[in-house]
Design an enzyme around this catalytic site. Structure first.
Site, PDB file in Angstrom:
ATOM      1  N   ASN A  20      42.804  87.953 -35.957  1.00  0.00           N
ATOM      2  CA  ASN A  20      41.238  87.768 -36.327  1.00  0.00           C
ATOM      3  C   ASN A  20      41.258  88.473 -37.779  1.00  0.00           C
ATOM      4  OD1 ASN A  20      39.806  90.771 -36.244  1.00  0.00           O
ATOM      5  ND2 ASN A  20      41.367  90.787 -34.564  1.00  0.00           N
ATOM      6  N   GLY A  23      36.657  91.931 -38.716  1.00  0.00           N
ATOM      7  CA  GLY A  23      36.133  93.343 -39.392  1.00  0.00           C
ATOM      8  C   GLY A  23      35.146  93.924 -38.443  1.00  0.00           C
ATOM      9  N   ASN A  85      36.223 104.750 -35.051  1.00  0.00           N
ATOM     10  CA  ASN A  85      37.209 103.933 -35.361  1.00  0.00           C
ATOM     11  C   ASN A  85      37.765 103.935 -36.630  1.00  0.00           C
ATOM     12  OD1 ASN A  85      38.574 101.420 -36.021  1.00  0.00           O
ATOM     13  ND2 ASN A  85      37.260 100.269 -35.436  1.00  0.00           N
ATOM     14  N   CYS A  88      40.246 100.151 -38.664  1.00  0.00           N
ATOM     15  CA  CYS A  88      40.244  98.758 -38.848  1.00  0.00           C
ATOM     16  C   CYS A  88      40.815  98.148 -40.197  1.00  0.00           C
ATOM     17  CB  CYS A  88      38.537  98.470 -39.032  1.00  0.00           C
ATOM     18  SG  CYS A  88      38.427  96.431 -39.221  1.00  0.00           S
ATOM     19  N   ASN A 155      45.151 100.120 -32.707  1.00  0.00           N
ATOM     20  CA  ASN A 155      44.390  99.023 -33.307  1.00  0.00           C
ATOM     21  C   ASN A 155      45.147  97.735 -33.621  1.00  0.00           C
ATOM     22  OD1 ASN A 155      42.006  97.307 -34.270  1.00  0.00           O
ATOM     23  ND2 ASN A 155      41.276  99.029 -35.437  1.00  0.00           N
ATOM     24  N   GLY A 187      47.639  91.662 -28.905  1.00  0.00           N
ATOM     25  CA  GLY A 187      48.473  90.756 -27.724  1.00  0.00           C
ATOM     26  C   GLY A 187      49.707  91.187 -27.460  1.00  0.00           C
ATOM     27  N   GLY A 216      48.833  94.589 -26.159  1.00  0.00           N
ATOM     28  CA  GLY A 216      49.795  93.629 -25.200  1.00  0.00           C
ATOM     29  C   GLY A 216      49.548  93.919 -23.790  1.00  0.00           C
TER      30      GLY A 216
END
Length: 283
Positions: A20, A23, A85, A88, A155, A187, A216
């Protein structure tokens, strides 16, 4: 938010991996506060994590607003965690602050300059890949206890590029502005890296700082592995896009089967008890 620029795609076996370039969320603080309050009013007996990002002075103010928003109804805030966070990978021109430990230390000092307002607050971390990073992060976070009471690790792993060989283009092809065709990986593809981060941070952090394992978790075995490495809880994300919320029940059932096969009656029977031989701290 621009759909042409901010995208995600599933990829790999059973489409359980993701990439992805989203953001931060396009929704504002009030949107998420209202959502949590609505869920609480509907008797949803579920914890909620309010993830915040921004300049340190902004976050300090938002913490105060969060405490005020939930102070009038203890039910609303009973299961509320606040996550800062700092990790990112998709902010243009800005590296994740959690890779700069001096900056992270100053950031957290500013955030907590007026206290925590009684909130349970944690930090979401990026993937770390060498020992100096693990130790640098742990030193900053340990110094901030009890302000920091948990971490979320990890992340997404930034800088990923997945290619559609039929069209010979990135799967994020619509995001055509240079490096925006790249994105953060999630994942099963990052599961091993996530486990290493969970394990190493659990070893280096104070016992009082909990670790939420993320990366994952698409099966009971993956959840078991995170818990075995010392996670206090696990987070599920990418698999939800492939299966929906039914994945949560499946993962829970698979975990229970593994525990029964091993003779474990509760998570604490195996949590943090990985038999991994030599401890890197002794090297």
């Amino acid at each position: 938010h621009d759909d042409a620029q901010h995208q995600w795609r599933a990829w790999g076996g059973n489409n359980k991996n993701t990439i992805n370039c989203l953001g931060y969320s396009c929704h504002d603080f009030d949107y998420y506060v209202n959502a949590i309050q609505t869920l609480a009013s509907e008797s949803m007996n579920k914890p909620a994590i309010l993830s915040l990002s921004g300049y340190a002075t902004e976050i300090a103010d938002l913490l105060q607003q969060t405490a005020k928003a939930f102070s009038t109804n203890q039910k609303d805030g009973a299961g509320l965690l606040v996550e800062l966070n700092l990790s990112c990978p998709n902010i243009k021109g800005k590296p994740p602050i959690a890779y700069d430990f001096d900056a992270m230390s100053e950031y957290l000092k500013t955030v907590f300059s007026q206290g925590t307002h009684g909130l349970v607050i944690g930090v979401k971390l990026p993937p770390y890949v060498y020992e100096g990073q693990f130790r640098g992060a742990a030193q900053v976070l340990n110094a901030q206890y009890p302000n920091v009471q948990y971490i979320t690790s990890i992340n997404t792993l930034g800088g990923g590029l997945i290619i559609d060989i039929e069209t010979e283009t990135p799967v994020l092809a619509q995001a055509t502005q240079g490096a925006s065709s790249m994105g953060g990986l999630g994942g099963p593809a990052v599961h091993a890296l996530a486990l290493g981060n969970v394990r190493r941070m659990r070893q280096l952090l104070r016992d009082e700082i909990d670790v939420i394992g993320c990366g994952g978790v698409d099966s009971g075995a993956a959840a078991f592995s995170h818990l075995l490495c010392g996670a206090s809880a696990v987070m599920v994300a990418s698999v939800l896009l492939a299966e929906g919320v039914s994945a949560l029940e499946r993962i829970q059932l698979e975990l229970k089967v593994i525990m029964a096969q091993k003779g474990y009656s509760q998570i604490s029977d195996f949590q943090g008890k990985l038999k991994d031989g030599k401890d890197p701290t002794s090297e």
